[in-house]
Scaffold this active site. Structure first.
Site, short mmCIF file in Angstrom:
data_model
loop_
_atom_site.label_atom_id
_atom_site.label_comp_id
_atom_site.label_asym_id
_atom_site.label_seq_id
_atom_site.Cartn_x
_atom_site.Cartn_y
_atom_site.Cartn_z
N ASP A 192 1.52 -6.53 -4.55
CA ASP A 192 0.68 -6.53 -3.35
C ASP A 192 1.19 -7.75 -2.57
OD1 ASP A 192 -2.64 -5.84 -2.59
OD2 ASP A 192 -1.57 -7.49 -1.63
N SER A 193 1.41 -7.61 -1.28
CA SER A 193 2.08 -8.70 -0.56
C SER A 193 1.22 -9.96 -0.44
CB SER A 193 2.58 -8.24 0.80
OG SER A 193 1.53 -8.21 1.73
N SER A 194 -0.03 -9.89 -0.84
CA SER A 194 -0.83 -11.13 -0.87
C SER A 194 -0.30 -12.05 -1.96
CB SER A 194 -2.31 -10.81 -1.10
OG SER A 194 -2.74 -10.01 -0.04
N THR A 223 -0.91 -23.07 19.00
CA THR A 223 -2.22 -22.73 19.55
C THR A 223 -2.95 -21.68 18.70
OG1 THR A 223 -3.40 -21.75 21.42
CG2 THR A 223 -1.11 -21.10 21.18
N GLN A 224 -4.28 -21.79 18.71
CA GLN A 224 -5.09 -20.78 18.02
C GLN A 224 -5.12 -19.48 18.81
OE1 GLN A 224 -9.02 -22.40 17.14
NE2 GLN A 224 -8.11 -24.27 16.33
N THR A 231 0.82 -1.22 0.00
CA THR A 231 0.00 0.00 0.00
C THR A 231 0.85 1.26 0.00
OG1 THR A 231 -1.74 -1.12 1.19
CG2 THR A 231 -1.78 1.25 1.32
#
Ligand code: ASP
Length: 349
Positions: A66-68, A284-285, A22
């Site tokens: 875009d880093s995606s 862990t979540q 961005t």
């Protein structure tokens, strides 16, 4: 790639590597979409950069992303850029989209062994051309930190993320907010520095410098799957994930302190996978806290089976540490020994 060099005898030198995100995007007039733009326009937007007592050079990706769209191949390019310029600069700043910044920071921390200089990733939530942008402060302070020498030595010598007045150890972070300027958190490790009127370093938290020479690792293996548990997860789906062809490791995203269902079919699936030589890493979540296998009955069986505890590693660190270790051409036994060990300050051992 483009090289822009600003000369003059300065105190220190920093290489700015622009990958996209961005910070360097513009709004398409017709569609309104944000798209990466040419890096030269970025430097024009921040004339303050010329006032630094830091010699600044830059490299821009020909096609900013875009880093995606980030990929291990790009991490290898970044590691090579750092290696090839390591002796010439006191520090490095990587401009990167915030979406996957924590993955890149974690990956680079494993790929750059014996790093003795700062590699600071930063970006922004609003493009640099927008009046209220957070990009200017992020970039200016990241450069200042990367170029800070204390008695000739860098103030930090690790892969970090600088965002919204805080410098974090990169492999301890995750992106937790998509709309606030304060986009990153490092719940299991304190900030390495805070920028206020002065930049205050938390010296006790920063990695100790090393006298060893930089070694880069550019072999990464992404044959990894993720199994995120939820109450009612089906045997059919669990089995499909565990038995996917080519899998070498599974990140098991568990509840609380590393707990999972004790249903016999589940334990049996894990057992079969471990017997086939698949590594299972327990993460862990919870966004804060640590996995302690054996604390509850619901994690004791995992420990007995040979599931490896990921301690307080972030998901981002777990993914990239596995890619790094699987790429090392070492045995499953050796990988299982190294996974719970603190290699780059990524976990509390
Ligand atoms: N989608 C953008 C990216 O990660 C968001 C950002 O830069 O913050 O590249």
């Amino acid at each position: 790639m483009t090289f822009l060099i600003m000369t003059k005898q300065k105190k220190s030198s920093v290489l700015l590597i622009y990958t996209g995100g961005t910070i360097g995007m513009m709004q398409d007039v017709i569609s309104g979409e944000l798209r990466p733009f040419d890096f030269k326009s970025l430097t024009k937007q921040i004339p303050e950069l010329n006032k630094f007592d830091i010699e600044l050079s830059s490299i821009a990706f020909k096609k900013p992303i875009d880093s995606s769209n980030m990929h291990p191949k790009v991490w290898i390019d970044l590691a090579n850029i750092i290696k090839n310029n390591y002796k010439k600069y006191d520090g490095f700043v990587i401009l990167h989209g915030s979406d996957t910044m924590s993955f890149t920071a974690s990956a680079l921390s494993f790929m750059l062994e014996n790093l003795n200089k700062p590699v600071i990733l930063t970006g922004s939530q609003l493009p640099i051309g927008i009046i209220r942008t957070d990009g200017k402060e992020n970039l200016i302070t990241a450069i200042e930190i990367a170029g800070t020498l204390e008695k000739g030595k860098p103030a930090v010598n690790e892969v970090c993320i600088y965002f919204e007045y805080k410098l974090y150890r990169g492999n301890r972070t995750f992106k937790y907010n998509s709309s606030h300027f304060d986009a990153f958190k490092s719940p299991n490790y304190p900030a390495l520095a805070e920028a206020g009127v002065e930049i205050k370093y938390n010296k006790a938290a920063v990695l100790k410098p090393t006298s060893k020479t930089l070694k880069i690792h550019t072999s990464l293996d992404n044959d990894i799957a993720v199994l995120k548990l939820f109450p009612g997860i089906s045997k059919k789906i669990t089995s499909a994930i565990i038995n996917s062809s080519g899998i070498k490791a599974i990140i098991l995203e568990t509840f609380g302190a590393g707990n999972a269902t004790t249903e016999p079919w589940f334990i049996n699936e894990l057992k079969k996978a471990i017997n086939k030589g698949i590594i299972i890493l327990n993460i862990t979540q919870c966004l804060e806290g640590i996995v302690i296998q054996g604390k509850y009955e619901t994690s004791s069986q995992l420990k007995k089976l040979g599931v490896i505890s990921g301690a307080d590693m972030t998901f981002e660190s777990a993914v990239t540490k596995l890619m790094f270790l699987l790429g090392q051409n070492i045995s499953t036994k050796e990988i299982s020994k190294l996974l719970p060990k603190d290699l780059r300050g990524e976990l509390t051992s």
